[in-house]
Motif scaffolding. Sequence first.
Motif, short mmCIF file in Angstrom:
data_model
loop_
_atom_site.label_atom_id
_atom_site.label_comp_id
_atom_site.label_asym_id
_atom_site.label_seq_id
_atom_site.Cartn_x
_atom_site.Cartn_y
_atom_site.Cartn_z
N VAL A 100 -5.22 -1.32 3.55
CA VAL A 100 -5.36 0.14 3.49
C VAL A 100 -6.66 0.51 2.78
CG1 VAL A 100 -4.39 2.25 2.52
CG2 VAL A 100 -2.89 0.59 3.62
N GLY A 101 -6.99 -0.22 1.71
CA GLY A 101 -8.21 0.07 0.99
C GLY A 101 -9.45 -0.16 1.82
N ILE A 102 -9.47 -1.23 2.60
CA ILE A 102 -10.62 -1.49 3.48
C ILE A 102 -10.75 -0.39 4.53
CG2 ILE A 102 -11.52 -3.07 5.23
CD1 ILE A 102 -10.34 -5.37 3.58
N ILE A 155 -8.75 11.13 -6.15
CA ILE A 155 -8.14 11.51 -4.87
C ILE A 155 -8.07 10.30 -3.93
CG2 ILE A 155 -8.44 12.91 -2.79
CD1 ILE A 155 -9.59 15.10 -4.57
N ALA A 156 -9.16 9.53 -3.87
CA ALA A 156 -9.16 8.34 -3.02
C ALA A 156 -8.12 7.34 -3.49
CB ALA A 156 -10.56 7.70 -3.02
N GLY A 157 -8.01 7.14 -4.80
CA GLY A 157 -7.02 6.20 -5.32
C GLY A 157 -5.60 6.64 -5.01
N LEU A 158 -5.32 7.93 -5.17
CA LEU A 158 -3.99 8.44 -4.86
C LEU A 158 -3.66 8.27 -3.37
CD1 LEU A 158 -1.42 9.97 -5.73
CD2 LEU A 158 -2.66 12.11 -5.31
N ALA A 159 -4.66 8.56 -2.52
CA ALA A 159 -4.43 8.43 -1.08
C ALA A 159 -4.15 6.98 -0.69
CB ALA A 159 -5.64 8.97 -0.32
N VAL A 160 -4.92 6.05 -1.24
CA VAL A 160 -4.70 4.63 -0.92
C VAL A 160 -3.33 4.20 -1.41
CG1 VAL A 160 -5.46 2.29 -1.48
CG2 VAL A 160 -7.15 4.03 -0.87
N TYR A 161 -2.95 4.62 -2.60
CA TYR A 161 -1.64 4.23 -3.13
C TYR A 161 -0.51 4.76 -2.25
CZ TYR A 161 2.30 3.76 -6.34
OH TYR A 161 3.52 3.43 -6.90
N LEU A 162 -0.58 6.02 -1.84
CA LEU A 162 0.48 6.61 -1.02
C LEU A 162 0.54 5.97 0.36
CD1 LEU A 162 0.09 10.41 -1.93
CD2 LEU A 162 1.85 8.81 -2.72
N LEU A 163 -0.62 5.68 0.94
CA LEU A 163 -0.63 5.05 2.26
C LEU A 163 -0.14 3.60 2.22
CD1 LEU A 163 -4.03 6.42 3.62
CD2 LEU A 163 -1.74 7.03 4.44
N ALA A 164 -0.36 2.93 1.10
CA ALA A 164 0.06 1.53 0.98
C ALA A 164 1.49 1.39 0.49
CB ALA A 164 -0.88 0.79 0.03
N TYR A 165 2.10 2.51 0.05
CA TYR A 165 3.45 2.43 -0.53
C TYR A 165 4.51 2.39 0.58
CZ TYR A 165 7.39 3.34 -3.61
OH TYR A 165 8.56 3.24 -4.31
N ARG A 218 3.09 -0.83 -12.33
CA ARG A 218 2.03 -0.96 -11.34
C ARG A 218 1.29 0.37 -11.18
NH1 ARG A 218 4.80 -2.88 -7.17
NH2 ARG A 218 4.20 -5.05 -7.45
N LEU A 219 2.03 1.49 -11.11
CA LEU A 219 1.39 2.79 -10.97
C LEU A 219 0.54 3.12 -12.19
CD1 LEU A 219 1.00 5.44 -9.46
CD2 LEU A 219 3.11 6.29 -10.51
N LEU A 220 1.05 2.83 -13.39
CA LEU A 220 0.30 3.09 -14.61
C LEU A 220 -1.00 2.29 -14.64
CD1 LEU A 220 0.17 4.35 -17.47
CD2 LEU A 220 1.44 2.36 -18.29
N LEU A 221 -0.92 1.01 -14.27
CA LEU A 221 -2.11 0.16 -14.28
C LEU A 221 -3.11 0.59 -13.21
CD1 LEU A 221 -0.42 -3.32 -14.82
CD2 LEU A 221 -2.08 -2.25 -16.34
N MET A 222 -2.63 0.99 -12.04
CA MET A 222 -3.53 1.43 -10.99
C MET A 222 -4.25 2.72 -11.38
SD MET A 222 -1.64 0.52 -7.38
CE MET A 222 -3.03 1.18 -6.45
N VAL A 223 -3.52 3.65 -11.99
CA VAL A 223 -4.16 4.89 -12.45
C VAL A 223 -5.22 4.59 -13.50
CG1 VAL A 223 -3.78 7.05 -13.69
CG2 VAL A 223 -2.22 6.38 -11.87
N ALA A 224 -4.89 3.70 -14.44
CA ALA A 224 -5.86 3.32 -15.47
C ALA A 224 -7.07 2.64 -14.85
CB ALA A 224 -5.20 2.42 -16.51
N GLY A 225 -6.84 1.73 -13.88
CA GLY A 225 -7.95 1.05 -13.23
C GLY A 225 -8.83 2.01 -12.44
N ILE A 226 -8.21 2.97 -11.76
CA ILE A 226 -8.99 3.97 -11.01
C ILE A 226 -9.82 4.81 -11.97
CG2 ILE A 226 -8.80 6.04 -9.59
CD1 ILE A 226 -6.27 4.72 -8.35
N GLY A 262 -11.96 1.16 -1.87
CA GLY A 262 -12.37 2.51 -1.53
C GLY A 262 -12.52 3.46 -2.70
N PHE A 263 -12.19 3.04 -3.92
CA PHE A 263 -12.24 3.96 -5.04
C PHE A 263 -13.68 4.34 -5.39
CE2 PHE A 263 -8.44 1.19 -6.22
CZ PHE A 263 -7.61 1.89 -5.37
N GLY A 264 -14.58 3.37 -5.32
CA GLY A 264 -15.99 3.67 -5.57
C GLY A 264 -16.55 4.61 -4.52
#
Length: 354
Positions: free
Chosen positions: A172-174, A150-160, A257-265, A117-119
């Motif tokens: 959650v991403g789908i 914003i989408a990345g943060l929302a997915v991360y919080l919902l999946a946490y 994991r959070l650092l890598l996800m933020v960098a990837g987003i 969902g990030f794209g």
Amino acid sequence: MPTKLRAGRPAGPRPLRIPGGISLRLERRALAVGLLLAVTALALAVVLIGTGDFQIAPADVVQTLLGNGTPANDFIVNDLRLPRVLVALLVGASLGMSGAVFQSVSRNPLGSPDLLGFGYGSAVGALVVIIVFKGGATEVALGALVGGLIAGLAVYLLAYKRGINGYRLVLVGIGASAMLVAVIQYLLTKAQLVEATRAMVWLTGSLAGRDWGQVWPLLAACAVLFPLVLGQGRALRMMEMGDDAAHALGVRVERTRLLLMVAGILLTTAASAAAGPISFVALAAPQLARRLTRSPGAGLLTAALMGAVLLMLSDWASQRAFGADQLPVGVVTGLVGGVYLLWLLVTERKAGRI
């Protein structure tokens, strides 16, 4: 015949030690594949720069890049075509590395920014700027960046839930992707004809008309984020063994994991801001690189190089394979990526992983 090992020399790749306490573990096959992909990317760059209505031979392209070209070639190469090729290279590399990060974090070959969902978040942010605020190119790029974050943060919080589970992250991403697609369709129905046309062009994903204004911000983002992600490569390989094993080896799992996800987003949204949502490169590049290197690890650098090669090949196909009717590069990657996704699903099903 059993292989004889010298005492104190364990089998496997040897570490390369650099002053300052940095240690790199190199595998011969991965190194060879990486060098081959780098050479292929450079060769494709030269071919792409020479491709167009005014053809330029590869030797003349190289001479022009070295500062020895004619005034006409200098203008065509350095002002018109080089920025487009650099954007293709950087966008492909960013998507390839981002896909490797998310597939490794989720431990799932479908854990790609395309499907998480990030794209689509970047697309919503860009469309809000285009349709609601009537913004220009710079504002659209910023909107795509903010929307993706914003989408990345929302997915991360919902999946946490006491940490991030890869299967839960993908689900959650789908779900987030489906909701964001609905928002995109709603925005398009409310747009005037001019804004809707502009939005559809952006949503397709294209490298046409890219200039140095897109190159420098993307280059700056890559210069910061690539070393950051590569610096976490060792921790990422340990996390692929499971959170408990990574904890036992001293990795701060959730922080990493959070650092890598933020960098990837950020890599995904920076690429989307520069060229629009280019689909399936982030999904395919890490898996193709892993199959070539036969490495169990994330293969961050080879995935980035593979992403650059895939996008430049798609750009060449969009300019040459369809005659006078040039296609946006996002259409080509979508066609190829759809076939690849079906193949990947069949392969994973036969292996009993889905």
